[in-house]
Motif scaffolding. Sequence first.
Motif, PDB file in Angstrom:
ATOM      1  N   GLY A   1       0.871  -1.214   0.106  1.00  7.20           N
ATOM      2  CA  GLY A   1      -0.079  -0.039  -0.132  1.00  7.20           C
ATOM      3  C   GLY A   1       1.030   1.166  -0.169  1.00  7.20           C
ATOM      4  O   GLY A   1       1.463   1.147   0.109  1.00  7.20           O
ATOM      5  N   THR A   2       0.063   2.463  -0.133  1.00  5.84           N
ATOM      6  CA  THR A   2       0.820   3.575   0.172  1.00  5.84           C
ATOM      7  C   THR A   2       1.830   3.943   1.562  1.00  5.84           C
ATOM      8  O   THR A   2       2.711   4.628   1.521  1.00  5.84           O
ATOM      9  N   ASP A   3       0.781   3.964   2.268  1.00  2.60           N
ATOM     10  CA  ASP A   3       0.938   3.954   3.763  1.00  2.60           C
ATOM     11  C   ASP A   3       1.323   2.692   4.352  1.00  2.60           C
ATOM     12  O   ASP A   3       0.934   1.992   4.121  1.00  2.60           O
ATOM     13  N   ALA A   4       3.208   3.009   4.942  1.00  3.09           N
ATOM     14  CA  ALA A   4       3.272   1.196   5.564  1.00  3.09           C
ATOM     15  C   ALA A   4       2.308   1.659   6.849  1.00  3.09           C
ATOM     16  O   ALA A   4       1.949   2.624   7.617  1.00  3.09           O
ATOM     17  N   ARG A   5       1.677   0.860   7.370  1.00  6.87           N
ATOM     18  CA  ARG A   5       0.573   0.996   8.944  1.00  6.87           C
ATOM     19  C   ARG A   5       1.422  -0.186   9.891  1.00  6.87           C
ATOM     20  O   ARG A   5       1.250  -1.591   9.375  1.00  6.87           O
ATOM     21  N   LYS A   6       1.482   0.113  11.001  1.00  6.51           N
ATOM     22  CA  LYS A   6       1.588  -0.628  12.389  1.00  6.51           C
ATOM     23  C   LYS A   6       0.478  -1.802  12.227  1.00  6.51           C
ATOM     24  O   LYS A   6      -0.856  -1.395  11.948  1.00  6.51           O
ATOM     25  N   ILE A   7       1.581  -2.637  12.495  1.00  8.32           N
ATOM     26  CA  ILE A   7       0.584  -3.942  12.845  1.00  8.32           C
ATOM     27  C   ILE A   7      -0.018  -4.772  14.106  1.00  8.32           C
ATOM     28  O   ILE A   7       1.640  -5.288  14.719  1.00  8.32           O
ATOM     29  N   ASP A   8      -0.480  -4.132  14.745  1.00  7.21           N
ATOM     30  CA  ASP A   8      -0.495  -4.112  16.163  1.00  7.21           C
ATOM     31  C   ASP A   8      -0.450  -5.456  17.127  1.00  7.21           C
ATOM     32  O   ASP A   8      -0.029  -6.228  17.959  1.00  7.21           O
ATOM     33  N   SER A   9      -0.977  -6.875  16.261  1.00  9.97           N
ATOM     34  CA  SER A   9      -0.887  -8.509  15.954  1.00  9.97           C
ATOM     35  C   SER A   9       0.086  -9.023  16.782  1.00  9.97           C
ATOM     36  O   SER A   9       0.779 -10.092  17.181  1.00  9.97           O
ATOM     37  N   LEU A  10       1.036  -7.765  15.404  1.00 14.33           N
ATOM     38  CA  LEU A  10       3.103  -8.887  15.364  1.00 14.33           C
ATOM     39  C   LEU A  10       4.252  -8.088  16.353  1.00 14.33           C
ATOM     40  O   LEU A  10       4.637  -8.820  16.644  1.00 14.33           O
ATOM     41  N   SER A  11       3.022  -6.944  16.702  1.00 11.61           N
ATOM     42  CA  SER A  11       3.850  -5.992  17.404  1.00 11.61           C
ATOM     43  C   SER A  11       3.692  -6.187  19.059  1.00 11.61           C
ATOM     44  O   SER A  11       3.186  -6.857  18.723  1.00 11.61           O
ATOM     45  N   ASN A  12       5.381  -5.912  19.400  1.00  6.08           N
ATOM     46  CA  ASN A  12       5.202  -5.316  20.928  1.00  6.08           C
ATOM     47  C   ASN A  12       5.860  -4.795  21.690  1.00  6.08           C
ATOM     48  O   ASN A  12       7.005  -4.681  21.605  1.00  6.08           O
ATOM     49  N   ASN A  13       5.971  -4.204  22.716  1.00  9.09           N
ATOM     50  CA  ASN A  13       7.059  -3.678  23.761  1.00  9.09           C
ATOM     51  C   ASN A  13       7.398  -4.325  25.227  1.00  9.09           C
ATOM     52  O   ASN A  13       6.008  -4.213  25.709  1.00  9.09           O
ATOM     53  N   PHE A  14       7.324  -5.206  25.896  1.00  4.58           N
ATOM     54  CA  PHE A  14       7.554  -5.759  27.026  1.00  4.58           C
ATOM     55  C   PHE A  14       8.962  -4.845  27.814  1.00  4.58           C
ATOM     56  O   PHE A  14       9.405  -4.877  26.763  1.00  4.58           O
TER      57      PHE A  14
END
Length: 926
Positions: free
Chosen positions: A554-567
């Motif tokens: 797509g034109t804008d890279a969007r964050k995928i919350d289900s694969l991202s994490n901050n622990f």
Amino acid sequence: MLKKIFIFILLTISILTVSAQKANIRGFVADTLEKRKLEHSTILLIRSSDSILVKTSRADRNGKFELRNLLKGDYKILISYPKMADYIRNLRLSDSSNIDLGSINMELKSKVLNEVIIQAKSAVRMKGDTLVFQADSFAVRTNANVQELLKRLPGIDVDKNGTIKAQGKLVKTVLVDGDEFFGDDPLLATKYLKANAVDEIQVYDKKSKSSDLTGIDDGIKNKTINIKLKENARNGYLSTVDLNSNMHNLGDYGGMMGLFKNKLKAAIYGNYSSLNNESKINNSMRKLKGEEYDVIEVGDDGSSIMYASGSDDDDDYISASGGLPNNLSLGAYYSDKFNENKMGIKVNFKSFDNNNINHTTANAQELLPNETIFLSAGKTDNNTSITGESLKGTYNYNIDLQSTLKVSFGLSKSRNESSSVSSNETRTSNGFFISKNSQENTGQGNSETFNGNINWSKRFKKKGRTLSIDLQPESQTIKSTENSSNLTNYFDSNGILDRIEDIDLRKRNSGNQNSLGTRVNYTDRISKRWTLEAGYSFKTISSGSNRLVFDNIGTDARKIDSLSNNFKFINFSNVGKMILQYSYDNFSISSGLEATQTNFELKDLDQQTDFQRNYLNLSPRTNIFYKVNAGTTLAVNYNGYMQQPSIDQLQPVRQINNPLYQIIGNSALRPSFTNSFGISYNSFQFKSDQYISAYFNYGFTNNAIVSTELVDEFNKRISSFVNASGNNSISGNLSYSKGFIKSHLRFGIDLGINRSNTIAIINATQNKAANTQYNLRGSLNYYTQKIEFSYIPSASLMTGKSSIGEIDDGRNVTHNHEFSGTLQLPLKFEFNTSFSLAFRPANASFGQDINTAIWNSYLSTKLLKSEALEIKLSVTDILNQRIGYNRFAGGNLTSEDTFSYIPRYVLIGLNWNISGNFIKKTTEKR
């Protein structure tokens, strides 16, 4: 009745006659000055003709000794006692000799040194538990190195790669005059030091650092060789240039310059190689290190995640199992002791640039619980590059005779880049496509690590009482980026394309960890036979992990919350240990328990959730050791330990690199507990040069952390982890070797077995897999100054069983035969050739024989008066039969893999070794 009496009298006379035909020697040992009796003096009887040790004994508490039942012949009797000069006397025994040496008066070495006494030393003698070889008593060719000297010593084997075995055990450490020689790697000292510079070779079992300090036997003993140099050879220099090239694209180049003077040792080195068989310079010099220390083994999940500053395996070095390498390394080393050896420093710097290109293929068959068989095939082109620098070192200060301060540190930086292109496909057993996947990955990253240890230890005046305190700071940061694009085609049951899935991901990963640990260890001899060890340590760890995954489609890279994490992880652990040891003569038993209590907190900063755990790790242990005699030992041990699940296994976050393979953590995992039992027997009979070794180990794990997979009709897999019981293993080995000094022969045989039973869950069905391997290995070696020959045959039988069924019979047989010979020719030429024949017969799983014959040879000549310059022409894989291939058959899985390799090549080599001494050899006055 008279007949029976007559026979009895006749037998008695015969026995007495036979007994009378054996000689005896007796005497008692005393101090010349104080006339005191020297109990426990060492008595050695050595045959004069070949210096073979015939009998050993020790004087009793009254200084008396007696050697019985001796055969006639010429002997030397050697008597030794600490701080006393050795007593040596020639004896000639007849069948009826009964020699009384009377009082043998020993004199102090200090007094003897005031006089000029020249006396030949015995070729071989025992000094306590140390076996001592007098170097000049063993003939080697002119300008031979220490490796060639070691080959002539009874009970010591040196293979073509420089690997050393003493009394059947691998020698990991070679010292020079009791200190490391540019590190403790055996190759450096034995290859570059000359045999004519050696006074003695000492062989002994070195205790672990912990056991040496505390006196508690932890069952760890490393076979060690100490090279004692002649007085004029202890200060010198050595350098080498090793250049090998095929005059095109293959080469192996290395160089090193070293200086040793008293306790000072300094060296610089460099190596570049585009071959799999790296230069011996790099193999030795990469092991240079700072002082070793034991990590406080508590990590964020209850296990150690940091590495010691001076671990045996250099963490800067990565060895590829296959591929086309291109490696560069540079380094420098410095160590010295000063202020009357009260202070010491050791520093080692390394820089490296390792690259590898590899093309691999993989083919596999897998049987699922519903009797479905998937056929998988794939190929990958991979390119990796790892560069970095490291600085390691230690400062040592002997505060007084009892106290020592050691400060050790390690600093390292590394950078990596990788790119890969792969494709995989899966078919049904009738050939229909199920899925196809093509994938491209590129990535780069860097890491910085610091670890260190400050240790203060003290030995008190009371024997056996010690105190040791450690402080360990550690930190690590990691950053990486990755781009991954996948195109996956899915097919219906008739092999017709059903749908296409396109995924393009960009990932940014960062992590950091900071920790501080401390440890206090105390030992005390609470009685003559009982010793206590008690310890306490704690470690606190704070670390974080931030993974950001974006969709590039797509034109804008969007964050995928289900694969991202901050622990964020927070850990605080307390560790207590107590061990008791009982010792009596040659017997000891130690038993104890280590308990680790951990508070663990996992914070999900994105989801604002908090996961906490408190758990207790228990690790009992028992070691029993019995020294039957000077060359025979028996040991029994038990170890139990808990293992906590790792963070990746616990995190309930989906990880995806390939849409056909996903991992999901399980936060409900429990710790596993493993019990391990072992028994070992070692016997080396010096006078007959015979070695026997045997060991047997059994272990089983309760609540083992095992994998569970859900496999759908497209061979798409979702993997996780569960607890299961049933994992166990058995291993055993029996070794025998025998040397014949007069015939220059040695042969050996090894029998081994390894069996493992593992549990896995596939589609909610438990699969019990049993894999067993039987090994047989023999060896025959013949050596003289002109010729060396060896033959090593081996065979292996592997079987695999699976509870959900087997593909074919899961049986695989291989056998190998290695021949090697070296011939010394006129005009200082040397010819070597070796054959390695490998046979992998066809079986139920693989219908084709895979047999290879690898033939290597070289011809070399040595120039100059000192033979320091060598020119070599070598050919590797003359028949061009090398292949990069592996295969496996076991239970419900069979596989075949290939990898890149370097085919036949010819090298022209130039090797120049320069070594010398600063002190000229003095002429002895006689």
